[in-house]
Scaffold this active site. Structure first.
Site, PDB file in Angstrom:
ATOM      1  N   LYS A  24       0.840  -1.213   0.000  1.00  0.00           N
ATOM      2  CA  LYS A  24       0.000   0.000   0.000  1.00  0.00           C
ATOM      3  C   LYS A  24       0.869   1.255   0.000  1.00  0.00           C
ATOM      4  O   LYS A  24       0.768   2.092  -0.890  1.00  0.00           O
ATOM      5  CB  LYS A  24      -0.890   0.001   1.248  1.00  0.00           C
ATOM      6  CG  LYS A  24      -1.483   1.370   1.588  1.00  0.00           C
ATOM      7  CD  LYS A  24      -2.165   1.348   2.952  1.00  0.00           C
ATOM      8  CE  LYS A  24      -2.574   2.703   3.456  1.00  0.00           C
ATOM      9  NZ  LYS A  24      -1.613   3.360   4.346  1.00  0.00           N
ATOM     10  N   ASN A  25       1.731   1.379   0.998  1.00  0.00           N
ATOM     11  CA  ASN A  25       2.452   2.646   1.130  1.00  0.00           C
ATOM     12  C   ASN A  25       3.481   2.855   0.030  1.00  0.00           C
ATOM     13  O   ASN A  25       3.824   3.992  -0.292  1.00  0.00           O
ATOM     14  CB  ASN A  25       3.052   2.777   2.535  1.00  0.00           C
ATOM     15  CG  ASN A  25       1.950   3.043   3.564  1.00  0.00           C
ATOM     16  OD1 ASN A  25       0.833   3.462   3.197  1.00  0.00           O
ATOM     17  ND2 ASN A  25       2.226   2.800   4.827  1.00  0.00           N
ATOM     18  N   CYS A 120      -5.359   8.639   8.555  1.00  0.00           N
ATOM     19  CA  CYS A 120      -5.829   8.146   9.858  1.00  0.00           C
ATOM     20  C   CYS A 120      -5.623   9.204  10.928  1.00  0.00           C
ATOM     21  O   CYS A 120      -4.604   9.890  10.945  1.00  0.00           O
ATOM     22  CB  CYS A 120      -5.048   6.899  10.269  1.00  0.00           C
ATOM     23  SG  CYS A 120      -5.361   5.482   9.231  1.00  0.00           S
ATOM     24  N   ARG A 125      -0.447  15.273  13.062  1.00  0.00           N
ATOM     25  CA  ARG A 125       0.399  14.758  11.972  1.00  0.00           C
ATOM     26  C   ARG A 125       0.824  15.909  11.058  1.00  0.00           C
ATOM     27  O   ARG A 125       0.359  16.047   9.930  1.00  0.00           O
ATOM     28  CB  ARG A 125      -0.346  13.676  11.164  1.00  0.00           C
ATOM     29  CG  ARG A 125      -0.659  12.446  11.976  1.00  0.00           C
ATOM     30  CD  ARG A 125      -1.377  11.398  11.160  1.00  0.00           C
ATOM     31  NE  ARG A 125      -0.506  10.675  10.248  1.00  0.00           N
ATOM     32  CZ  ARG A 125      -0.933   9.745   9.389  1.00  0.00           C
ATOM     33  NH1 ARG A 125      -2.205   9.442   9.331  1.00  0.00           N
ATOM     34  NH2 ARG A 125      -0.083   9.122   8.603  1.00  0.00           N
ATOM     35  N   ASP A 128       5.408  19.786   8.464  1.00  0.00           N
ATOM     36  CA  ASP A 128       6.413  20.845   8.466  1.00  0.00           C
ATOM     37  C   ASP A 128       7.749  20.404   7.861  1.00  0.00           C
ATOM     38  O   ASP A 128       8.437  21.197   7.212  1.00  0.00           O
ATOM     39  CB  ASP A 128       6.638  21.360   9.893  1.00  0.00           C
ATOM     40  CG  ASP A 128       7.048  20.235  10.838  1.00  0.00           C
ATOM     41  OD1 ASP A 128       6.238  19.307  11.042  1.00  0.00           O
ATOM     42  OD2 ASP A 128       8.190  20.254  11.344  1.00  0.00           O
ATOM     43  N   GLN A 129       8.115  19.130   8.029  1.00  0.00           N
ATOM     44  CA  GLN A 129       9.405  18.678   7.496  1.00  0.00           C
ATOM     45  C   GLN A 129       9.369  18.582   5.969  1.00  0.00           C
ATOM     46  O   GLN A 129      10.365  18.815   5.307  1.00  0.00           O
ATOM     47  CB  GLN A 129       9.796  17.326   8.100  1.00  0.00           C
ATOM     48  CG  GLN A 129      10.021  17.381   9.589  1.00  0.00           C
ATOM     49  CD  GLN A 129      11.097  18.393   9.972  1.00  0.00           C
ATOM     50  OE1 GLN A 129      12.231  18.312   9.510  1.00  0.00           O
ATOM     51  NE2 GLN A 129      10.725  19.360  10.789  1.00  0.00           N
ATOM     52  N   ASP A 307       2.702   0.583  12.438  1.00  0.00           N
ATOM     53  CA  ASP A 307       1.505   0.080  11.748  1.00  0.00           C
ATOM     54  C   ASP A 307       1.139  -1.338  12.183  1.00  0.00           C
ATOM     55  O   ASP A 307       0.022  -1.794  11.931  1.00  0.00           O
ATOM     56  CB  ASP A 307       1.703   0.103  10.226  1.00  0.00           C
ATOM     57  CG  ASP A 307       1.855   1.516   9.691  1.00  0.00           C
ATOM     58  OD1 ASP A 307       1.581   2.469  10.441  1.00  0.00           O
ATOM     59  OD2 ASP A 307       2.266   1.661   8.532  1.00  0.00           O
ATOM     60  N   ARG A 399      -9.496   0.617   2.832  1.00  0.00           N
ATOM     61  CA  ARG A 399      -8.598   1.656   2.322  1.00  0.00           C
ATOM     62  C   ARG A 399      -7.187   1.111   2.145  1.00  0.00           C
ATOM     63  O   ARG A 399      -6.446   1.570   1.286  1.00  0.00           O
ATOM     64  CB  ARG A 399      -8.546   2.839   3.293  1.00  0.00           C
ATOM     65  CG  ARG A 399      -9.766   3.730   3.207  1.00  0.00           C
ATOM     66  CD  ARG A 399      -9.474   5.070   3.851  1.00  0.00           C
ATOM     67  NE  ARG A 399      -8.212   5.570   3.376  1.00  0.00           N
ATOM     68  CZ  ARG A 399      -7.217   5.955   4.160  1.00  0.00           C
ATOM     69  NH1 ARG A 399      -7.329   5.917   5.455  1.00  0.00           N
ATOM     70  NH2 ARG A 399      -6.087   6.397   3.648  1.00  0.00           N
TER      71      ARG A 399
HETATM   72  C1  EPZ Z   1       3.609   7.108   6.885  1.00  0.00           C
HETATM   73  O1  EPZ Z   1       2.888   8.177   7.478  1.00  0.00           O
HETATM   74  C2  EPZ Z   1       2.600   6.048   6.524  1.00  0.00           C
HETATM   75  N1  EPZ Z   1       1.631   6.606   5.590  1.00  0.00           N
HETATM   76  C3  EPZ Z   1       1.902   5.576   7.793  1.00  0.00           C
HETATM   77  O2  EPZ Z   1       1.057   4.518   7.397  1.00  0.00           O
HETATM   78  C4  EPZ Z   1       2.936   5.061   8.788  1.00  0.00           C
HETATM   79  O3  EPZ Z   1       2.296   4.787  10.019  1.00  0.00           O
HETATM   80  C5  EPZ Z   1       4.005   6.122   9.027  1.00  0.00           C
HETATM   81  O4  EPZ Z   1       4.572   6.554   7.768  1.00  0.00           O
HETATM   82  C6  EPZ Z   1       5.147   5.626   9.915  1.00  0.00           C
HETATM   83  O5  EPZ Z   1       5.724   4.481   9.367  1.00  0.00           O
HETATM   84  C7  EPZ Z   1       1.900   6.562   4.290  1.00  0.00           C
HETATM   85  O6  EPZ Z   1       2.922   6.076   3.837  1.00  0.00           O
HETATM   86  C8  EPZ Z   1       0.868   7.118   3.382  1.00  0.00           C
HETATM   87  P1  EPZ Z   1       5.861  10.017   9.309  1.00  0.00           P
HETATM   88  P2  EPZ Z   1       3.576   9.595   7.668  1.00  0.00           P
HETATM   89  O7  EPZ Z   1       6.051  11.256   8.528  1.00  0.00           O
HETATM   90  O8  EPZ Z   1       4.386   9.895   6.457  1.00  0.00           O
HETATM   91  C9  EPZ Z   1       5.958  13.366  12.767  1.00  0.00           C
HETATM   92  C10 EPZ Z   1      -0.801   3.090   7.730  1.00  0.00           C
HETATM   93  O9  EPZ Z   1      -1.526   2.598   8.619  1.00  0.00           O
HETATM   94  N2  EPZ Z   1       6.124  14.335  11.672  1.00  0.00           N
HETATM   95  O10 EPZ Z   1       6.950   9.012   9.289  1.00  0.00           O
HETATM   96  O11 EPZ Z   1       2.510  10.538   8.054  1.00  0.00           O
HETATM   97  C11 EPZ Z   1       4.577  12.718  12.727  1.00  0.00           C
HETATM   98  O12 EPZ Z   1       3.614  13.525  13.352  1.00  0.00           O
HETATM   99  C12 EPZ Z   1      -0.231   4.425   7.955  1.00  0.00           C
HETATM  100  O13 EPZ Z   1      -0.548   2.535   6.658  1.00  0.00           O
HETATM  101  C13 EPZ Z   1       6.264  15.667  11.952  1.00  0.00           C
HETATM  102  O14 EPZ Z   1       6.238  16.088  13.117  1.00  0.00           O
HETATM  103  O15 EPZ Z   1       4.516   9.300   8.905  1.00  0.00           O
HETATM  104  C14 EPZ Z   1       4.834  11.421  13.413  1.00  0.00           C
HETATM  105  O16 EPZ Z   1       4.796  11.609  14.792  1.00  0.00           O
HETATM  106  C15 EPZ Z   1      -0.839   5.299   8.911  1.00  0.00           C
HETATM  107  N3  EPZ Z   1       6.456  16.536  10.917  1.00  0.00           N
HETATM  108  C16 EPZ Z   1       6.261  11.069  13.003  1.00  0.00           C
HETATM  109  O17 EPZ Z   1       6.852  12.302  12.593  1.00  0.00           O
HETATM  110  C17 EPZ Z   1       6.497  16.133   9.628  1.00  0.00           C
HETATM  111  O18 EPZ Z   1       6.658  16.969   8.735  1.00  0.00           O
HETATM  112  C18 EPZ Z   1       6.391  10.066  11.872  1.00  0.00           C
HETATM  113  O19 EPZ Z   1       5.546  10.436  10.793  1.00  0.00           O
HETATM  114  C19 EPZ Z   1       6.335  14.765   9.356  1.00  0.00           C
HETATM  115  C20 EPZ Z   1       6.149  13.878  10.388  1.00  0.00           C
END
Ligand code: EPZ
Length: 431
Positions: A24-25, A120, A125, A128-129, A307, A399
């Site tokens: 999926k991802n 989700c 979430r 900013d990065q 996940d 989804r």
């Molecule tokens: C991806 O979400 C996946 N989604 C998520 O899959 C997965 O849980 C997650 O990575 C972690 O592996 C997709 O690939 C579409 P992150 P993402 O950026 O990109 C913080 C599923 O069930 N953060 O690695 O949103 C954030 O809040 C799902 O398939 C910032 O603060 O995850 C979190 O605490 C749900 N600022 C942490 O970093 C930013 O700009 C990790 O988030 C970005 C992230």
């Protein structure tokens, strides 16, 4: 898709063989990445899931030619004639991965107008990065009526992420592929789908090195061609099926997976007393007796994936002893445990730590899927429980899982979809 509930008759062992679908991802990153190309791309092994359907809607809205044959797991995208760089909020909020349209459109055209992403509800979430990376590449970013507008000619840059972010790493990598000059990204996420997205981009002419390590180097190219690519199997679906097999004290063999992606889960299952063996692209999971409680802490890859924390905590509700589960990635990823309490599970949640006391038996109950993986966790709980479990808001599971109930039924589960009357509400559609 009309609302429906899953109705599960619990207490049956899962036995037999099934296959794992495409990631999926990975798919949700690779499909938008095709927009960086000048020529058509063909993607194989795509999962038939609602998030892919939503992404197809977005690409067609942009003017890309998309032919998707879910039965053949194949999609052709012709990105040559986009008619707009705007992804309206009504489409962007359907899914988290719509944020990749920012990187892809900005990289290709130097302009993107994209509504904030959905996804989700796992607590805050921010993106900013992602935006910090785009700015460092030279984009001007402003907000206009709730839309993010990104504009500018991109030049390579050195960017260190403040925290490890999967989406941020991929998104900035997408934009940097077509920037002028070299980009170095540090403190990158290392998930398998980051490597897969980089492999796809390299296949169509990008020059990316280091994906899968914490430093990714990208040489910007003035154009990317088209080409074909097969996405990797889904790490989280593999894990969910492995956990479901153990939860029902079954004996299941999964084909078409990548066992090395499953090491963190496999180690924990072995620690619990579950038998896991693997060879080539095959994993077998067996459990004959009770399983032990464990301490589990989610981490970025190669650590234990957030996940799988939710499906795994369903298994822990019946372990011998009390487990401690620490969720390090998201603020709020324990809502499924509140639902499982209705089924007789015992847990105490203290911020990002959950203590799960194993009970001898769960019983069926009506519950609501709080989010995608929380929904999968409830399916596993339903398979373990005595009697009938009804899971509302089950659309959320479709989804991200390809025909989950069909796969589980083929292994001996008893799960059926039933329409839900329109006056029954679960959680708001938060994915
Ligand atoms: C991806 O979400 C996946 N989604 C998520 O899959 C997965 O849980 C997650 O990575 C972690 O592996 C997709 O690939 C579409 P992150 P993402 O950026 O990109 C913080 C599923 O069930 N953060 O690695 O949103 C954030 O809040 C799902 O398939 C910032 O603060 O995850 C979190 O605490 C749900 N600022 C942490 O970093 C930013 O700009 C990790 O988030 C970005 C992230």
């Amino acid at each position: 898709m009309p609302d429906y509930k899953l109705v599960i008759e619990g207490g049956r062992e899962l036995r037999g063989e099934t296959y794992v679908s495409g990631g999926k991802n990975t798919s949700l990153a690779v499909i938008p990445a095709t927009l960086l190309a000048e020529h058509p791309c063909q993607l194989d092994n795509l999962p038939d899931i609602e998030d892919v359907r939503a992404l197809v809607q977005i690409l067609r809205h942009l003017g890309a030619g998309v032919e998707w044959r879910p039965d053949q797991k194949q999609m052709q995208v012709d990105p040559a004639k986009l008619r707009t760089n705007t992804v309206p909020f009504r489409l962007s909020q359907k899914m988290r991965a719509s944020y990749y349209l920012m990187g892809a459109l900005l990289g290709r055209y130097g302009y993107a107008r994209v509504g904030y992403p959905g996804g989700c509800n796992l607590g805050s979430r921010p993106i900013d990065q992602h935006l910090k990376g785009f700015r460092a590449l030279g984009a001007q970013i402003r907000e206009e009526n709730g839309m993010v507008v990104l504009e500018g000619k991109l030049r390579g840059a050195k960017i260190n992420f403040d925290m490890v972010t999967v989406g941020g790493t991929i998104n900035v990598m997408l934009a940097a592929c077509r920037a002028e000059g070299d980009t170095v990204l540090t403190n990158c996420a290392r998930e398998p789908h980051i490597v897969d997205t980089a492999n796809f981009l390299n296949r169509i002419g990008a020059r990316i090195r280091g994906a899968g390590t914490d430093t990714i180097r990208i040489r910007g190219m003035s154009k990317l061609n088209g080409g074909g690519y097969t996405v990797i199997p889904d790490q989280i679906e593999t894990g969910t099926l492995m956990i479901a097999a153990a939860a029902t004290r079954g004996d299941v063999t999964l084909h078409g997976c990548i066992p090395t992606h499953m090491e963190a889960l496999t180690a924990k299952l072995l620690e619990m007393g579950v038998l896991v063996t693997s060879r080539d692209d095959i994993i077998t999971v067996q459990l004959r007796q009770g399983h032990r409680a464990i301490r589990l802490s989610t981490q970025e890859y190669p650590g234990f994936p957030t996940d799988l924390q939710q499906p795994m905590s369903a298994l822990l509700t019946r372990a011998l002893g009390t487990s401690e589960v620490i969720e390090n990635i998201f603020d709020s990823r324990f809502k499924h445990l509140d639902e499982m309490r209705k089924m007789g599970a015992k847990s105490v949640i203290n911020g990002r730590v959950a203590y799960i006391e194993g009970v001898p038996e769960l019983h069926g109950a009506p519950v609501t899927a709080p989010d995608l993986r929380g929904g999968a966790a409830l399916v596993i709980a339903g398979l373990m429980a005595r009697g009938i479990t009804e899971i509302y808001n089950s659309e959320t599971i479709a989804r991200g899982y390809e025909h989950l109930e069909n796969k589980l039924n083929a292994l001996g589960g008893s799960i059926r979809r039933e329409p839900v009357a329109s006056d029954v509400y679960g959680y708001a559609n938060s994915l």
